[in-house]
Design an enzyme around this catalytic site. Structure first.
Site, PDB file in Angstrom:
ATOM      1  N   CYS A   2       3.923  13.890   8.205  1.00  0.00           N
ATOM      2  CA  CYS A   2       2.635  13.268   8.221  1.00  0.00           C
ATOM      3  C   CYS A   2       1.825  13.659   9.474  1.00  0.00           C
ATOM      4  CB  CYS A   2       2.841  11.773   8.151  1.00  0.00           C
ATOM      5  SG  CYS A   2       1.366  10.851   7.824  1.00  0.00           S
ATOM      6  N   ARG A  28      -0.228   6.891  11.294  1.00  0.00           N
ATOM      7  CA  ARG A  28      -0.308   7.586  10.019  1.00  0.00           C
ATOM      8  C   ARG A  28       0.877   7.241   9.108  1.00  0.00           C
ATOM      9  NH1 ARG A  28      -3.681  12.324  10.106  1.00  0.00           N
ATOM     10  NH2 ARG A  28      -2.307  13.299   8.590  1.00  0.00           N
ATOM     11  N   TRP A  75       6.862  12.025   6.897  1.00  0.00           N
ATOM     12  CA  TRP A  75       6.839  11.058   5.800  1.00  0.00           C
ATOM     13  C   TRP A  75       7.433  11.788   4.610  1.00  0.00           C
ATOM     14  CZ3 TRP A  75       4.457  10.483   0.967  1.00  0.00           C
ATOM     15  CH2 TRP A  75       4.379   9.182   0.466  1.00  0.00           C
ATOM     16  N   ASN A 101       3.007  19.956   7.468  1.00  0.00           N
ATOM     17  CA  ASN A 101       2.468  18.899   6.610  1.00  0.00           C
ATOM     18  C   ASN A 101       2.075  19.542   5.294  1.00  0.00           C
ATOM     19  OD1 ASN A 101       2.696  16.883   8.449  1.00  0.00           O
ATOM     20  ND2 ASN A 101       0.536  16.766   8.975  1.00  0.00           N
ATOM     21  N   GLY A 102       2.426  18.910   4.183  1.00  0.00           N
ATOM     22  CA  GLY A 102       2.051  19.457   2.889  1.00  0.00           C
ATOM     23  C   GLY A 102       3.252  19.602   1.972  1.00  0.00           C
ATOM     24  N   GLU A 483      -9.092  -5.598  -4.011  1.00  0.00           N
ATOM     25  CA  GLU A 483      -8.855  -5.197  -2.623  1.00  0.00           C
ATOM     26  C   GLU A 483      -8.011  -6.228  -1.888  1.00  0.00           C
ATOM     27  OE1 GLU A 483      -9.032  -3.150   1.084  1.00  0.00           O
ATOM     28  OE2 GLU A 483      -9.077  -2.572  -1.025  1.00  0.00           O
ATOM     29  N   LYS A 487      -4.384  -5.382  -0.166  1.00  0.00           N
ATOM     30  CA  LYS A 487      -4.059  -5.618   1.249  1.00  0.00           C
ATOM     31  C   LYS A 487      -2.743  -6.384   1.372  1.00  0.00           C
ATOM     32  CE  LYS A 487      -7.002  -3.351   3.213  1.00  0.00           C
ATOM     33  NZ  LYS A 487      -6.660  -2.430   2.144  1.00  0.00           N
ATOM     34  N   GLU A 490       0.180  -4.070   0.477  1.00  0.00           N
ATOM     35  CA  GLU A 490       0.394  -2.985   1.437  1.00  0.00           C
ATOM     36  C   GLU A 490       1.203  -3.424   2.652  1.00  0.00           C
ATOM     37  OE1 GLU A 490      -3.200   0.202   1.488  1.00  0.00           O
ATOM     38  OE2 GLU A 490      -3.760  -1.834   2.059  1.00  0.00           O
ATOM     39  N   HIS A 506      -6.020 -13.629 -20.818  1.00  0.00           N
ATOM     40  CA  HIS A 506      -5.511 -12.531 -21.636  1.00  0.00           C
ATOM     41  C   HIS A 506      -4.192 -11.984 -21.072  1.00  0.00           C
ATOM     42  CE1 HIS A 506      -9.117 -12.204 -24.196  1.00  0.00           C
ATOM     43  NE2 HIS A 506      -9.747 -12.618 -23.112  1.00  0.00           N
ATOM     44  N   LYS A 605      -1.424   6.757   6.492  1.00  0.00           N
ATOM     45  CA  LYS A 605      -2.835   6.429   6.650  1.00  0.00           C
ATOM     46  C   LYS A 605      -3.711   7.334   5.808  1.00  0.00           C
ATOM     47  CE  LYS A 605      -6.510   4.494   8.324  1.00  0.00           C
ATOM     48  NZ  LYS A 605      -6.897   3.158   7.852  1.00  0.00           N
TER      49      LYS A 605
END
Length: 610
Positions: A2, A28, A75, A101-102, A483, A487, A490, A506, A605
């Site tokens: 990361c 991150r 990560w 990274n990638g 949202e 939160k 997370e 429903h 992040k």
């Protein structure tokens, strides 16, 4: 991924520089860390699973001096988060070392070919293939030539830094789809995935574009494409300082950033409101008034929290400007064949400006002929550079993985866009002035909500033991419910779902009992009585009701178990205010449950790989 950082220069304190840089990248998200330092034509390599403090312990009694080195926070994508799989990775002889990274998509094919040539692999990662591939092409003379040849056969995304014991005065880096920034110092060069890692050393930076690389020595650096075509870059100056990425006395970055919102919302509006005419001005769009009037459709593309902001943008723009708006997950948009008609405006929303799916979706839209704008926070980010115009939200660096201030700044900018387009098409000068007046009150109203922090903490204490939450909202407050639930998920690892309030019957109503807190956003708007009906339905099933409602709404006190009052504003701006107590509640529940708020598990992040 990361985080990556590298240093080459005249200083002999590379180990200290690298570890400090890694700490600046902790936000991150990561699961392991490591470093490699060139010393006396050999390479000291140390890595470990876990936090950077464990890496510090591992090198505490070692000599980590030198003037060339690289470091990484990982990560996990390929291979478990173990010490063995941590970066840096090396070739067979331990002479070539790199961080990455990638994702290398064709690593399995390359690995099989290299194994046939006698290369021995130690890890489960795709990255190790790169080290052996560079070794395969390296003739001992120019490291950059071997890197170029290796990258020509690689498929996927990368931000890499490579060093070799054979060339102790050289560092090579390259980028394709994963950000790389070059920090320019006096007789020294820094390379990193993020400005935060190098800001204490230099504000002068260069952002590499895709398919570009940099070769640095202690005295100078040069930039080129991976096909060895020379590239000239303009050095830019970072406009924020180190203090902005410190905690400033707060226990966590997330709490600090929640409390910064009165100022960041103000910054998002600064210089963009024209009170006299009741209109907003967004000069960075690079579109004439005639072009703006011709827009027939807007597509907003984003991921995660930015997608929720986009949903709010849809409500705002359609209501005020009467332009059809579609909101797309960028990760889905890029893999289908979207219809892009003439006079369609595509807007990519991303805090970092590096979100891989959003960037790819924007490129796809541009290939289909759309005019593409960006709404970003990070100046110089890839989306900001590649889009045809756009708006910076000016929220400053956001360190907490769970976005807070960037979210409200994105909503603020989208409200300015709705106002601008609305004044061109649908709303009067008088209504525009009312909107501006309401917008200017928002920062002070947010301050009033933040004063309720202790009350919200007490509510959190009473509900933090529950493992399931339901969030409900109607109209523009439905995205706020989404949202708020995100939160909580997370940072506290509590299962939470956001729903349109009318959808409760429903399906979700089956879950409601005495162990289910239900957070209901209920402003005094035209759907108020409908929301009251939802509250009564939850109450009839013994659900725990946490109501977010407008000041002086005493009726709700007898219905809800807990009430958080917030100031009244225009209906389409209410979501900005309603999101603040939900951020605070998620924060306090996470702290009470002993979670790592700023670096929640498994999250990064900025998502720069698929």
């Amino acid at each position: 991924m990361c985080g990556i950082i590298g240093y080459i220069g005249k200083k002999n304190s590379v180990g200290k520089i690298l570890i400090e840089g890694l700490k600046r990248l902790e936000y991150r998200g990561y699961d392991s860390a490591g470093l490699a330092i060139v010393q006396d034509n050999s390479i000291l390599l140390r890595k470990t699973a876990g936090k950077i403090t464990r890496l510090e312990e591992k090198v505490a009694n070692l000599d980590i001096s030198g003037n060339l080195g690289i470091a990484h926070t990982r990560w996990a994508t390929h291979g478990k988060p173990t010490t063995l799989n941590a970066h840096p990775h090396s070739d067979c002889k331990g002479q070539i070392v790199l961080i990455h990274n990638g994702i290398i998509e064709n690593y399995q094919t390359l690995k099989k070919s290299l194994q046939k040539d006698g290369h021995l692999f130690k890890t489960e990662t795709d990255t190790e293939v790169l080290a052996h591939l560079i070794e395969q092409f390296y003739d001992g003379s120019r490291l950059e030539d071997a890197v170029q040849k290796a990258l020509e056969v690689v498929e996927g995304t990368y931000g890499i830094i490579v060093i070799s014991a054979s060339e102790p005065d050289k560092m090579v880096a390259a980028r394709n789809g994963s950000p790389v920034v070059v920090g320019v110092g006096e007789n020294e060069t820094f390379i990193a995935s993020d400005v935060a890692a190098i800001l204490q050393h230099t504000r002068q930076v260069i952002y590499l574009e895709d398919q570009q690389m940099v070769v640095a020595t202690p005295e100078h650096f040069s930039t080129m494409t991976i096909r060895n075509e020379r590239v000239e870059h303009i050095v830019q100056e970072v406009d924020w300082d180190l203090e902005m990425i410190e905690k400033g006395g707060f226990e966590h970055f997330m709490l600090k950033e929640i409390f910064e919102q009165p100022e960041t919302i103000k910054n998002a509006m600064r210089g963009r409101l024209i009170d006299e005419y009741g209109i907003s001005k967004l000069g960075g769009l690079n579109m004439s008034e005639e072009q703006l009037r011709k827009i027939e459709r807007i597509v907003l593309i984003a991921c995660g929290t930015s997608w929720h902001a986009a949903l709010l943008g849809e409500y705002m723009i359609e209501e005020k400007a009467r332009i059809p708006v579609e909101v797309e997950y960028a990760s889905e948009f890029r893999y289908r064949n979207p219809i892009i008609e003439p006079n369609t405006l595509v807007m990519a929303i991303s805090q970092s400006g590096e979100t891989v799916d959003t960037l790819a979706a924007m490129r796809e839209a541009m290939e289909k002929g759309a005019r593409c704008m960006g709404i970003c926070n990070v100046v110089g980010s890839t989306i900001a550079r590649e889009s045809q115009g756009g708006v910076y939200i000016h929220a400053g660096p956001e360190i907490g993985v769970a976005s807070t201030k960037a979210f409200t700044s994105q909503i603020t900018v989208l409200s300015l866009l709705a106002l601008m387009l609305g004044r061109m098409r649908n709303i009067s000068s008088s209504e525009g002035k009312d909107i501006i007046s309401a917008l200017r009150e928002i920062p002070l109203q947010v301050e009033k909500i933040l004063e309720k922090n202790d009350d919200i903490r007490e509510i959190s204490k009473k509900t933090c033991c529950h493992n399931n939450f339901l969030y409900l909202g109607r109209g523009a407050n439905y995205p706020v419910a989404l949202e708020g639930a995100l939160k909580l998920k997370e940072i506290s690892y509590v299962h939470a779902e956001g729903y349109p309030a009318a959808e409760m019957k429903h399906g979700p109503i089956a879950l409601i009992d005495k162990n289910m807190p239900v957070v209901i956003i209920c402003p005094r708007d035209n759907a108020y009585q409908k929301i009251i009906g939802n509250i009564n339905e939850v109450k009839a099933r013994d659900g725990i009701i946490i109501a977010i409602t407008s000041e002086n709404n005493d009726e709700i006190i007898d219905m809800a178990d807990h009430v958080i009052f917030i100031p009244q504003t225009l209906d389409f701006l209410y979501p900005i205010l309603a999101s603040i107590p939900l951020q605070l509640m998620a924060y306090h529940i996470a702290v009470l449950r002993g979670c790592h708020v700023d670096q929640p598990r498994n999250l990064a992040k900025s998502v720069t790989v698929e």
